[in-house]
Design an enzyme around this catalytic site. Structure first.
Site, PDB file in Angstrom:
ATOM      1  N   LYS A 145      -6.838   8.650 -19.188  1.00 57.50           N
ATOM      2  CA  LYS A 145      -7.178   9.302 -20.465  1.00 57.50           C
ATOM      3  C   LYS A 145      -5.900   9.081 -21.427  1.00 57.50           C
ATOM      4  O   LYS A 145      -5.507   8.138 -21.716  1.00 57.50           O
ATOM      5  CB  LYS A 145      -7.608  10.715 -20.075  1.00 57.50           C
ATOM      6  CG  LYS A 145      -8.756  10.820 -19.000  1.00 57.50           C
ATOM      7  CD  LYS A 145      -9.933  10.040 -19.365  1.00 57.50           C
ATOM      8  CE  LYS A 145     -10.945   9.853 -18.251  1.00 57.50           C
ATOM      9  NZ  LYS A 145     -11.307  11.089 -17.450  1.00 57.50           N
ATOM     10  N   ARG A 176       0.904  -1.267   0.003  1.00 60.28           N
ATOM     11  CA  ARG A 176      -0.027   0.113   0.079  1.00 60.28           C
ATOM     12  C   ARG A 176       0.998   1.270  -0.037  1.00 60.28           C
ATOM     13  O   ARG A 176       0.621   2.177  -0.643  1.00 60.28           O
ATOM     14  CB  ARG A 176      -1.023   0.081   1.105  1.00 60.28           C
ATOM     15  CG  ARG A 176      -1.967   1.184   1.386  1.00 60.28           C
ATOM     16  CD  ARG A 176      -3.038   1.141   2.268  1.00 60.28           C
ATOM     17  NE  ARG A 176      -3.023   0.208   3.158  1.00 60.28           N
ATOM     18  CZ  ARG A 176      -2.459   0.299   4.569  1.00 60.28           C
ATOM     19  NH1 ARG A 176      -1.722   1.367   4.724  1.00 60.28           N
ATOM     20  NH2 ARG A 176      -2.561  -0.678   5.162  1.00 60.28           N
ATOM     21  N   ASP A 204      -5.838  20.581 -13.256  1.00 61.50           N
ATOM     22  CA  ASP A 204      -6.117  19.280 -13.830  1.00 61.50           C
ATOM     23  C   ASP A 204      -5.615  19.323 -15.377  1.00 61.50           C
ATOM     24  O   ASP A 204      -6.189  20.131 -16.182  1.00 61.50           O
ATOM     25  CB  ASP A 204      -7.736  19.363 -13.913  1.00 61.50           C
ATOM     26  CG  ASP A 204      -7.979  17.685 -14.340  1.00 61.50           C
ATOM     27  OD1 ASP A 204      -7.247  17.099 -15.073  1.00 61.50           O
ATOM     28  OD2 ASP A 204      -9.233  17.216 -13.856  1.00 61.50           O
ATOM     29  N   TYR A 216     -14.733  18.692 -15.397  1.00 64.95           N
ATOM     30  CA  TYR A 216     -15.204  17.236 -15.149  1.00 64.95           C
ATOM     31  C   TYR A 216     -16.297  17.152 -14.069  1.00 64.95           C
ATOM     32  O   TYR A 216     -16.179  17.561 -13.017  1.00 64.95           O
ATOM     33  CB  TYR A 216     -13.919  16.411 -14.777  1.00 64.95           C
ATOM     34  CG  TYR A 216     -14.227  15.198 -14.672  1.00 64.95           C
ATOM     35  CD1 TYR A 216     -14.566  14.304 -15.679  1.00 64.95           C
ATOM     36  CD2 TYR A 216     -14.285  14.360 -13.315  1.00 64.95           C
ATOM     37  CE1 TYR A 216     -14.844  13.130 -15.660  1.00 64.95           C
ATOM     38  CE2 TYR A 216     -14.395  13.257 -13.295  1.00 64.95           C
ATOM     39  CZ  TYR A 216     -14.800  12.374 -14.275  1.00 64.95           C
ATOM     40  OH  TYR A 216     -15.331  10.988 -14.323  1.00 64.95           O
TER      41      TYR A 216
HETATM   42  C1  LIG Z   1     -11.770  11.583 -16.234  1.00 68.01           C
HETATM   43  C2  LIG Z   1     -11.548  12.707 -15.550  1.00 68.01           C
HETATM   44  C3  LIG Z   1     -11.086  12.845 -14.353  1.00 68.01           C
HETATM   45  C4  LIG Z   1     -11.521  11.584 -13.278  1.00 68.01           C
HETATM   46  O1  LIG Z   1     -10.513  10.613 -13.482  1.00 68.01           O
HETATM   47  P1  LIG Z   1     -10.864   9.184 -13.080  1.00 68.01           P
HETATM   48  O2  LIG Z   1      -9.538   8.251 -13.587  1.00 68.01           O
HETATM   49  O3  LIG Z   1     -12.023   8.670 -14.287  1.00 68.01           O
HETATM   50  O4  LIG Z   1     -11.188   8.946 -11.695  1.00 68.01           O
HETATM   51  C5  LIG Z   1     -10.766  14.003 -13.770  1.00 68.01           C
HETATM   52  N1  LIG Z   1     -10.542  15.134 -14.570  1.00 68.01           N
HETATM   53  C6  LIG Z   1     -10.653  14.838 -15.785  1.00 68.01           C
HETATM   54  C7  LIG Z   1     -10.571  16.033 -16.735  1.00 68.01           C
HETATM   55  C8  LIG Z   1     -11.272  13.661 -16.655  1.00 68.01           C
HETATM   56  O5  LIG Z   1     -11.006  13.682 -17.658  1.00 68.01           O
END
Ligand SMILES: *Cc1c(COP(=O)(O)O)cnc(C)c1O
Length: 388
Positions: free
Chosen positions: A203, A54, A178, A106
């Site tokens: 992504k 962990r 982000d 998001y």
């Molecule tokens: C998908 C996404 C998230 C969340 O990520 P997960 O891996 O699905 O938990 C956060 N910010 C953006 C811009 C995203 O496209």
């Protein structure tokens, strides 16, 4: 190569090599999947830097070094998902603290701040961050976190990272970006003054739509320590196989992003010239309001294109969304395959209708994650779907 030598390398080199060394015991060129929960100790406390899965894992360490190298950060900290990375940052706030975030972001981030952290007394507001004056006016004495997404989701609006990071710093507020949409290939927020960079590695970084993951990169030792403490104490860790898959993805990030950008530009230009389309949202179009900032702030315009149908109705959107053959109707983005999404009913359904409309998320708005297929096929597919 040590970390300093790596810093002088280009992004494509860092994508392949940062954080990785041939395996010391076998010479394996690729980082092994250390599928283990625990590590032998020669005597109590006498170990090789790893005690329990962990807390840390060598495959995860390699990925963390790779992501930190790409973002030009001192620290990379991996989580089990992008949302878990965001959650860890928000957990460092206290009751009474306030988060100011982008209003075009998001949907899961909105849900997390409002529905999970709201009941713990952490308040949040969502504003149009493409205007620095609006952000400044919305700051409160108790604002502790500025949450920036750029390009935004799904309207790909551009937010000035340097200007907002400077504003945050002058008020003692943490600026987090982000960077999921742009990736470090196109934009490196730490170099533009941000304190934290957040990724959904699910992504573009993973890039193949086969793994969920998240990460935070930072140059701030105190933040890194707080986040590592949460990794250990709250436990939202990625498994070694997931880290391996993500690491496999980042190696080709530079070449993939080039193709994503090239295809998205061609599609945006095709859509802009089509009378069945009322509006195209893409930073690479000179007519787009954020274009100049994108030229200054980014090294490419990305693979996300949104467009609004001339017939702004759910029915019209449904017809197009049901008719494509190469684009797949699905949530998510950033994979090698092209996806299309209906923000109003899919990714952004958790934002209340009134707020959604006020933020410009029309019923007939369609978001494309343009993949790396042949662009002629993608354009032909959209052309026939628009004719349905
Ligand atoms: C998908 C996404 C998230 C969340 O990520 P997960 O891996 O699905 O938990 C956060 N910010 C953006 C811009 C995203 O496209």
């Amino acid at each position: 190569m040590n970390a300093n030598e790596m810093k002088s390398m280009g992004l494509a080199t860092r994508a392949v090599h940062a954080g990785q060394q041939p395996d010391a015991s076998t010479g394996a060129v690729m980082t092994p999947i250390y599928q283990t929960s625990t590590y032998a100790q020669a005597a109590p406390g006498d170990h090789k830097g790893y005690e329990y899965g962990r807390v840390s894992n060598p495959t995860r360490t390699a990925l963390e070094g790779n992501l930190a190298g790409l973002e030009g950060g001192k620290h990379g900290i991996c989580f089990s998902s992008g949302v878990a990375a965001t959650d860890a940052i928000a957990r460092c706030l206290r009751p009474g603290d306030h988060i100011l975030a982008s209003n075009d972001l998001y949907g899961g981030t909105y849900r997390l701040f409002r529905q999970v952290f709201g009941p713990f007394g952490i308040t949040s507001d969502f504003v149009d961050m493409s205007d620095v004056a609006i952000v400044e006016a919305a700051l409160k004495p108790e604002t502790k976190l500025l949450w920036i997404e750029t390009p935004t989701n799904p309207l790909v609006r551009l937010v000035d990272i340097q200007a907002l990071s400077d504003l945050a710093r002058s008020r003692g507020i943490t600026a987090a970006v982000d960077n999921t949409f742009a990736t470090p290939i196109l934009q490196r927020p730490l170099e533009q003054g941000a304190d934290l960079v957040v990724h959904s590695t699910t992504k573009y970084l993973g890039g193949h739509s086969d793994v969920i993951g998240g990460a935070v990169c930072t140059n701030d030792d105190a933040w890194a320590e707080k986040l590592r403490f949460l990794v250990k104490s709250a436990g939202a860790v990625p498994g070694p196989m997931d880290c391996f898959l993500t690491l496999r993805g980042t190696k080709t990030l530079d070449v993939r992003m080039q193709r994503h950008c090239e295809n998205a530009q061609a599609i945006a230009e095709f859509l802009e010239a089509d009378p069945r389309v009322a509006h195209v949202y893409y930073p690479g179009l000179p007519s787009f309001p954020g274009h100049d900032l994108a030229v200054r702030q980014m090294d490419g315009f990305g693979g996300m294109v949104s467009f609004l149908l001339s017939d702004d109705s759910m029915e019209a959107a449904n017809r197009v969304l049901s008719a494509t053959k190469v684009f797949t109707l699905a949530e998510s983005l950033g994979g090698v395959e092209s996806l299309m999404n209906h923000p109003a009913t899919m990714t952004h359904a958790s934002i209340p209708e009134e707020e959604r409309r006020a933020a410009g998320l029309h019923d007939a708005l369609i978001r494309l994650s343009v993949g790396i297929e042949s662009k002629e096929d993608l354009i032909r597919d959209l052309d026939q779907a628009l004719g349905q």
